[in-house]
Motif scaffolding. Structure first.
Motif, PDB file in Angstrom:
ATOM      1  N   VAL A   1       0.844  -1.203   0.000  1.00 17.08           N
ATOM      2  CA  VAL A   1       0.000   0.000   0.000  1.00 17.08           C
ATOM      3  C   VAL A   1       0.878   1.252   0.000  1.00 17.08           C
ATOM      4  N   VAL A   2       1.948   1.258   0.780  1.00 17.05           N
ATOM      5  CA  VAL A   2       2.846   2.414   0.829  1.00 17.05           C
ATOM      6  C   VAL A   2       3.483   2.654  -0.533  1.00 17.05           C
ATOM      7  N   VAL A   3       3.947   1.597  -1.179  1.00 15.03           N
ATOM      8  CA  VAL A   3       4.568   1.748  -2.502  1.00 15.03           C
ATOM      9  C   VAL A   3       3.543   2.248  -3.511  1.00 15.03           C
ATOM     10  N   ASP A   4       2.317   1.761  -3.429  1.00 16.11           N
ATOM     11  CA  ASP A   4       1.280   2.177  -4.365  1.00 16.11           C
ATOM     12  C   ASP A   4       0.912   3.651  -4.182  1.00 16.11           C
ATOM     13  N   ARG A   5       0.888   4.131  -2.951  1.00 14.94           N
ATOM     14  CA  ARG A   5       0.507   5.525  -2.697  1.00 14.94           C
ATOM     15  C   ARG A   5       1.619   6.514  -3.005  1.00 14.94           C
ATOM     16  N   GLN A   6       2.862   6.071  -2.965  1.00 10.90           N
ATOM     17  CA  GLN A   6       3.952   6.993  -3.254  1.00 10.90           C
ATOM     18  C   GLN A   6       4.069   7.276  -4.745  1.00 10.90           C
ATOM     19  N   ASP A   7       3.682   6.315  -5.567  1.00  7.68           N
ATOM     20  CA  ASP A   7       3.681   6.491  -7.019  1.00  7.68           C
ATOM     21  C   ASP A   7       5.040   6.960  -7.544  1.00  7.68           C
ATOM     22  N   MET A   8       6.087   6.316  -7.061  1.00 10.63           N
ATOM     23  CA  MET A   8       7.439   6.628  -7.526  1.00 10.63           C
ATOM     24  C   MET A   8       8.013   5.389  -8.206  1.00 10.63           C
ATOM     25  N   SER A   9       8.879   5.604  -9.160  1.00 12.64           N
ATOM     26  CA  SER A   9       9.490   4.502  -9.876  1.00 12.64           C
ATOM     27  C   SER A   9      10.864   4.206  -9.287  1.00 12.64           C
ATOM     28  N   LEU A  10      11.188   2.947  -9.194  1.00 17.00           N
ATOM     29  CA  LEU A  10      12.507   2.527  -8.718  1.00 17.00           C
ATOM     30  C   LEU A  10      13.234   1.900  -9.899  1.00 17.00           C
ATOM     31  N   ALA A  11      14.176   2.633 -10.455  1.00 18.59           N
ATOM     32  CA  ALA A  11      14.967   2.183 -11.610  1.00 18.59           C
ATOM     33  C   ALA A  11      14.078   1.795 -12.790  1.00 18.59           C
ATOM     34  N   GLY A  12      13.005   2.528 -12.987  1.00 15.37           N
ATOM     35  CA  GLY A  12      12.132   2.299 -14.127  1.00 15.37           C
ATOM     36  C   GLY A  12      11.083   1.226 -13.921  1.00 15.37           C
ATOM     37  N   LEU A  13      10.983   0.649 -12.727  1.00 12.59           N
ATOM     38  CA  LEU A  13       9.976  -0.372 -12.461  1.00 12.59           C
ATOM     39  C   LEU A  13       8.610   0.276 -12.253  1.00 12.59           C
ATOM     40  N   ASP A  14       7.593  -0.432 -12.653  1.00 12.86           N
ATOM     41  CA  ASP A  14       6.234   0.058 -12.489  1.00 12.86           C
ATOM     42  C   ASP A  14       5.840   0.010 -11.013  1.00 12.86           C
ATOM     43  N   PRO A  15       5.412   1.131 -10.410  1.00 10.01           N
ATOM     44  CA  PRO A  15       5.051   1.118  -8.995  1.00 10.01           C
ATOM     45  C   PRO A  15       3.864   0.203  -8.692  1.00 10.01           C
ATOM     46  N   HIS A  16       2.921   0.125  -9.609  1.00  9.83           N
ATOM     47  CA  HIS A  16       1.775  -0.744  -9.375  1.00  9.83           C
ATOM     48  C   HIS A  16       2.211  -2.210  -9.348  1.00  9.83           C
ATOM     49  N   MET A  17       3.152  -2.579 -10.220  1.00 13.29           N
ATOM     50  CA  MET A  17       3.640  -3.952 -10.244  1.00 13.29           C
ATOM     51  C   MET A  17       4.403  -4.280  -8.960  1.00 13.29           C
ATOM     52  N   MET A  18       5.185  -3.328  -8.450  1.00 16.31           N
ATOM     53  CA  MET A  18       5.892  -3.547  -7.187  1.00 16.31           C
ATOM     54  C   MET A  18       4.904  -3.715  -6.043  1.00 16.31           C
ATOM     55  N   SER A  19       3.833  -2.936  -6.065  1.00 18.75           N
ATOM     56  CA  SER A  19       2.818  -3.031  -5.022  1.00 18.75           C
ATOM     57  C   SER A  19       2.117  -4.382  -5.059  1.00 18.75           C
ATOM     58  N   VAL A  20       1.729  -4.799  -6.245  1.00 24.73           N
ATOM     59  CA  VAL A  20       1.030  -6.078  -6.390  1.00 24.73           C
ATOM     60  C   VAL A  20       1.949  -7.238  -6.019  1.00 24.73           C
ATOM     61  N   SER A  21       3.213  -7.181  -6.434  1.00 20.91           N
ATOM     62  CA  SER A  21       4.133  -8.275  -6.114  1.00 20.91           C
ATOM     63  C   SER A  21       4.426  -8.339  -4.614  1.00 20.91           C
ATOM     64  N   SER A  22       4.455  -7.202  -3.949  1.00 22.55           N
ATOM     65  CA  SER A  22       4.643  -7.216  -2.492  1.00 22.55           C
ATOM     66  C   SER A  22       3.448  -7.852  -1.795  1.00 22.55           C
ATOM     67  N   LYS A  23       2.259  -7.539  -2.258  1.00 26.72           N
ATOM     68  CA  LYS A  23       1.053  -8.121  -1.666  1.00 26.72           C
ATOM     69  C   LYS A  23       0.981  -9.627  -1.936  1.00 26.72           C
ATOM     70  N   ILE A  24       1.308 -10.042  -3.151  1.00 25.69           N
ATOM     71  CA  ILE A  24       1.283 -11.474  -3.487  1.00 25.69           C
ATOM     72  C   ILE A  24       2.344 -12.222  -2.691  1.00 25.69           C
ATOM     73  N   GLY A  25       3.539 -11.647  -2.575  1.00 28.31           N
ATOM     74  CA  GLY A  25       4.597 -12.280  -1.788  1.00 28.31           C
ATOM     75  C   GLY A  25       4.205 -12.420  -0.329  1.00 28.31           C
ATOM     76  N   GLY A  26       3.543 -11.415   0.216  1.00 27.17           N
ATOM     77  CA  GLY A  26       3.079 -11.499   1.594  1.00 27.17           C
ATOM     78  C   GLY A  26       2.047 -12.591   1.792  1.00 27.17           C
TER      79      GLY A  26
END
Length: 157
Positions: A30-55
Motif C-alpha cells: 500500500v505504501v509503494v502504491d501511494r507513493q507512485d514513484m518509480s525505482l529504476a524504471g519499475l512500475d510502482p503498481h507492479m511492485m505493489s502487487v508483487s509485495s502483496k502477493i509475496g506477503g
C-alpha cells in the motif's frame, strides 16, 4: 511431557508470524502504491502487487507450517512425510532470516528468529523414536547385518 506444549507454542508462534508477515507485506504494498514513484524504471503498481502477493504466499506457507505443528500438538505424534519436510524447511528459513536480520535489523530481531528456530528444532527432536538398546542382538535371519559363515573349503583340480 514437553512435546505437546512445545508443539502448541510453535503452532501459535507460526500462526502469529504468518499473520504478521502477510500484514507487513500488504502494508508495504500500500505504501509503494501511494507513493507512485518509480525505482529504476519499475512500475510502482507492479511492485505493489508483487509485495502483496509475496506477503500472501509467505503468510500461507507459515500458516501451513503452523497447521502441521497444531496437528502434532493435537495428535501427540511426530510429524511425518510432507509435514516434517515443511517444518525442516521452516527451520532453515528462520536460520537464514536470522543471519540476514543480524546485519540488517539488529540483535532483537536476530534473537527472535533464533528463538523460533530453536522451538522448531525442539519440536522435531523431541519426537525421535527411542534408540535400540546397545545389548540387543540383531536377528540373523532378517539380513540386517553381515552373517558370519565359514569360508568355502579349498578344492584341488
Amino acid at each position: 511431557m514437553i512435546r505437546r506444549p512445545v508443539a502448541w507454542v510453535v503452532a501459535v508462534v507460526l500462526f502469529a508470524e504468518a499473520f504478521g508477515l502477510a500484514a507487513l507485506n500488504w502494508f508495504l504494498g500500500v505504501v509503494v502504491d501511494r507513493q507512485d514513484m518509480s525505482l529504476a524504471g519499475l512500475d510502482p503498481h507492479m511492485m505493489s502487487v508483487s509485495s502483496k502477493i509475496g506477503g500472501i504466499v509467505f503468510g500461507l506457507y507459515f500458516a501451513l507450517c503452523g497447521l502441521v505443528a497444531l496437528l502434532v500438538a493435537l495428535r501427540d505424534r511426530p510429524p511425518a512425510g510432507f509435514g516434517r519436510v515443511l517444518l525442516i524447511s521452516a527451520a532453515v528459513v528462520h536460520g537464514l532470516l536470522g543471519a540476514f536480520t543480524w546485519g540488517l535489523v539488529g540483535l532483537p530481531a536476530f534473537l527472535s528468529m533464533v528463538l523460533v528456530l530453536a522451538l522448531i528444532v525442539l519440536l522435531l527432536m523431541t519426537y525421535d523414536p527411542p534408540a535400540e538398546p546397545a545389548d540387543a542382538v540383531p536377528d540373523a535371519g532378517k539380513g540386517d547385518g553381515p552373517s558370519v559363515t565359514s569360508p568355502p573349503a579349498p578344492t584341488t583340480p
